[in-house]
Scaffold this motif. Structure first.
Motif, PDB file in Angstrom:
ATOM      1  N   GLU A   1       1.076  -1.507  -0.177  1.00 60.53           N
ATOM      2  CA  GLU A   1       0.216   0.352   0.110  1.00 60.53           C
ATOM      3  C   GLU A   1       0.814   1.252  -0.020  1.00 60.53           C
ATOM      4  O   GLU A   1       0.403   2.072  -0.559  1.00 60.53           O
ATOM      5  N   ALA A   2       1.916   1.351   0.930  1.00 58.77           N
ATOM      6  CA  ALA A   2       3.006   2.437   1.092  1.00 58.77           C
ATOM      7  C   ALA A   2       3.882   2.292  -0.625  1.00 58.77           C
ATOM      8  O   ALA A   2       3.407   3.898  -1.011  1.00 58.77           O
ATOM      9  N   ALA A   3       4.217   1.748  -1.359  1.00 58.05           N
ATOM     10  CA  ALA A   3       4.486   1.688  -2.751  1.00 58.05           C
ATOM     11  C   ALA A   3       3.244   2.477  -3.300  1.00 58.05           C
ATOM     12  O   ALA A   3       3.176   3.485  -4.640  1.00 58.05           O
ATOM     13  N   GLN A   4       2.363   1.600  -3.084  1.00 61.60           N
ATOM     14  CA  GLN A   4       1.247   2.428  -5.019  1.00 61.60           C
ATOM     15  C   GLN A   4       1.289   3.421  -3.973  1.00 61.60           C
ATOM     16  O   GLN A   4       0.542   4.602  -4.759  1.00 61.60           O
ATOM     17  N   ALA A   5       0.865   3.906  -2.267  1.00 60.87           N
ATOM     18  CA  ALA A   5       0.747   5.437  -2.231  1.00 60.87           C
ATOM     19  C   ALA A   5       1.994   6.928  -2.381  1.00 60.87           C
ATOM     20  O   ALA A   5       1.935   7.863  -3.102  1.00 60.87           O
ATOM     21  N   LEU A   6       3.206   6.054  -2.915  1.00 63.29           N
ATOM     22  CA  LEU A   6       4.230   6.634  -3.372  1.00 63.29           C
ATOM     23  C   LEU A   6       4.301   7.378  -5.229  1.00 63.29           C
ATOM     24  O   LEU A   6       4.522   8.106  -5.568  1.00 63.29           O
ATOM     25  N   ALA A   7       3.758   6.142  -5.175  1.00 63.81           N
ATOM     26  CA  ALA A   7       3.411   5.646  -7.018  1.00 63.81           C
ATOM     27  C   ALA A   7       2.926   6.953  -7.388  1.00 63.81           C
ATOM     28  O   ALA A   7       2.334   7.715  -8.028  1.00 63.81           O
ATOM     29  N   ALA A   8       1.546   6.872  -6.926  1.00 61.76           N
ATOM     30  CA  ALA A   8       0.400   7.795  -6.651  1.00 61.76           C
ATOM     31  C   ALA A   8       0.984   8.884  -6.486  1.00 61.76           C
ATOM     32  O   ALA A   8       0.731  10.492  -7.094  1.00 61.76           O
ATOM     33  N   ARG A   9       1.599   9.536  -4.953  1.00 64.08           N
ATOM     34  CA  ARG A   9       1.964  10.689  -4.613  1.00 64.08           C
ATOM     35  C   ARG A   9       3.180  10.940  -5.827  1.00 64.08           C
ATOM     36  O   ARG A   9       2.932  12.377  -6.682  1.00 64.08           O
TER      37      ARG A   9
ATOM     38  N   GLU B   1      13.808  11.659 -10.009  1.00 63.70           N
ATOM     39  CA  GLU B   1      14.272  12.051  -8.882  1.00 63.70           C
ATOM     40  C   GLU B   1      13.558  12.620  -7.573  1.00 63.70           C
ATOM     41  O   GLU B   1      13.810  12.344  -6.737  1.00 63.70           O
ATOM     42  N   HIS B   2      12.217  12.645  -8.626  1.00 65.77           N
ATOM     43  CA  HIS B   2      11.108  12.748  -7.396  1.00 65.77           C
ATOM     44  C   HIS B   2      10.864  12.108  -6.049  1.00 65.77           C
ATOM     45  O   HIS B   2      11.202  11.897  -4.889  1.00 65.77           O
ATOM     46  N   ALA B   3       9.990  11.093  -6.982  1.00 66.98           N
ATOM     47  CA  ALA B   3      11.019   9.853  -5.563  1.00 66.98           C
ATOM     48  C   ALA B   3      11.747   9.703  -5.089  1.00 66.98           C
ATOM     49  O   ALA B   3      11.852   9.077  -4.209  1.00 66.98           O
ATOM     50  N   PHE B   4      12.943   9.030  -5.856  1.00 67.44           N
ATOM     51  CA  PHE B   4      14.150   9.199  -5.110  1.00 67.44           C
ATOM     52  C   PHE B   4      14.575  10.050  -4.065  1.00 67.44           C
ATOM     53  O   PHE B   4      14.943   9.833  -2.539  1.00 67.44           O
ATOM     54  N   ARG B   5      14.641  11.354  -4.014  1.00 71.31           N
ATOM     55  CA  ARG B   5      14.148  12.674  -2.680  1.00 71.31           C
ATOM     56  C   ARG B   5      13.088  12.340  -1.920  1.00 71.31           C
ATOM     57  O   ARG B   5      13.302  12.593  -1.318  1.00 71.31           O
ATOM     58  N   LEU B   6      12.183  11.436  -2.273  1.00 72.43           N
ATOM     59  CA  LEU B   6      11.525  11.582  -0.985  1.00 72.43           C
ATOM     60  C   LEU B   6      11.684  10.262  -0.031  1.00 72.43           C
ATOM     61  O   LEU B   6      11.748   9.959   0.670  1.00 72.43           O
ATOM     62  N   THR B   7      12.087   9.542  -0.873  1.00 75.07           N
ATOM     63  CA  THR B   7      12.916   7.855   0.326  1.00 75.07           C
ATOM     64  C   THR B   7      13.909   8.021   0.838  1.00 75.07           C
ATOM     65  O   THR B   7      14.287   7.745   1.309  1.00 75.07           O
TER      66      THR B   7
END
Length: 192
Positions: A105-113, A125-131
């Motif tokens: 669920e966290a991966a799905q929400a991170l993808a949507a975000r 880059e955005h996903a990388f910076r968030l994580t």
């Protein structure tokens, strides 16, 4: 600590519910785990809504069948005093991070975000910076771009988990795979 690993995944995905205090919560757990318990507490009824995403500190601890994620990541036994937590690195931890319902669920929400917050050219880059809290190196960017290209070239329908969000399901599935990869990096799980 075990609770922080779950909390970190929920935080970067935007799912973490910040409520303080109150009753224990029962987040999703792998099917069949509560079948192993005995007595009147054999049923694990998952909380719904934002309560299921509260901090790991509030997870209900049942001695006869403790929450599996916490046990895999060395949470202390509730029966004895703990002066220092053990640290281990096992294959079971990796399986938890890939298959536990909370991390899916966290991966799905991170993808949507990621899809909602960043323009197409900046999504990796955005996903990388968030994580990880930093920009990817050139080599990391190349690897992520290559993985993205590979996922996008797969035939429709083989990209992974369906999306729970009102976005392009195929693109969300692709970024869910990328999010799962990022949430499983040692740099995300291990804070040194």
């Amino acid at each position: 600590p075990a609770e922080n690993i779950r909390d970190a995944a929920l935080a970067v995905s935007g799912l973490l519910h910040p409520a303080v205090g109150g009753r224990s919560v029962r987040p999703p757990q792998p099917k069949g785990v509560s079948d192993l318990t005995y007595g009147t507490f054999g049923s694990w009824t998952e909380d719904t809504g934002p309560e299921r995403y509260r901090r790991g500190l509030y997870i209900h601890f049942q001695r006869s069948s403790p929450y599996p994620l916490l046990m895999s990541f060395d949470a202390p036994d509730a029966n004895v005093t703990c002066v220092a937590r053990r640290r281990s690195n096992t294959p079971l931890q990796a399986l938890n991070l890939l298959n536990d319902p909370v991390f899916v669920e966290a991966a799905q929400a991170l993808a949507a975000r990621t899809l909602l917050e960043a323009p197409p050219a900046r999504r990796l880059e955005h996903a990388f910076r968030l994580t990880l809290g930093r920009n990817p190196t050139a080599a990391e960017r190349r690897h992520l771009s290559s993985f993205l290209d590979e996922l996008q070239s797969e035939p429709a329908g083989s990209s992974g988990a369906p999306s729970a969000f009102e976005l392009d399901p195929r693109l969300t599935a692709v970024f869910t795979h990328i999010s799962r990869l990022l949430l499983n990096l040692d740099e995300f799980i291990t804070r040194e």
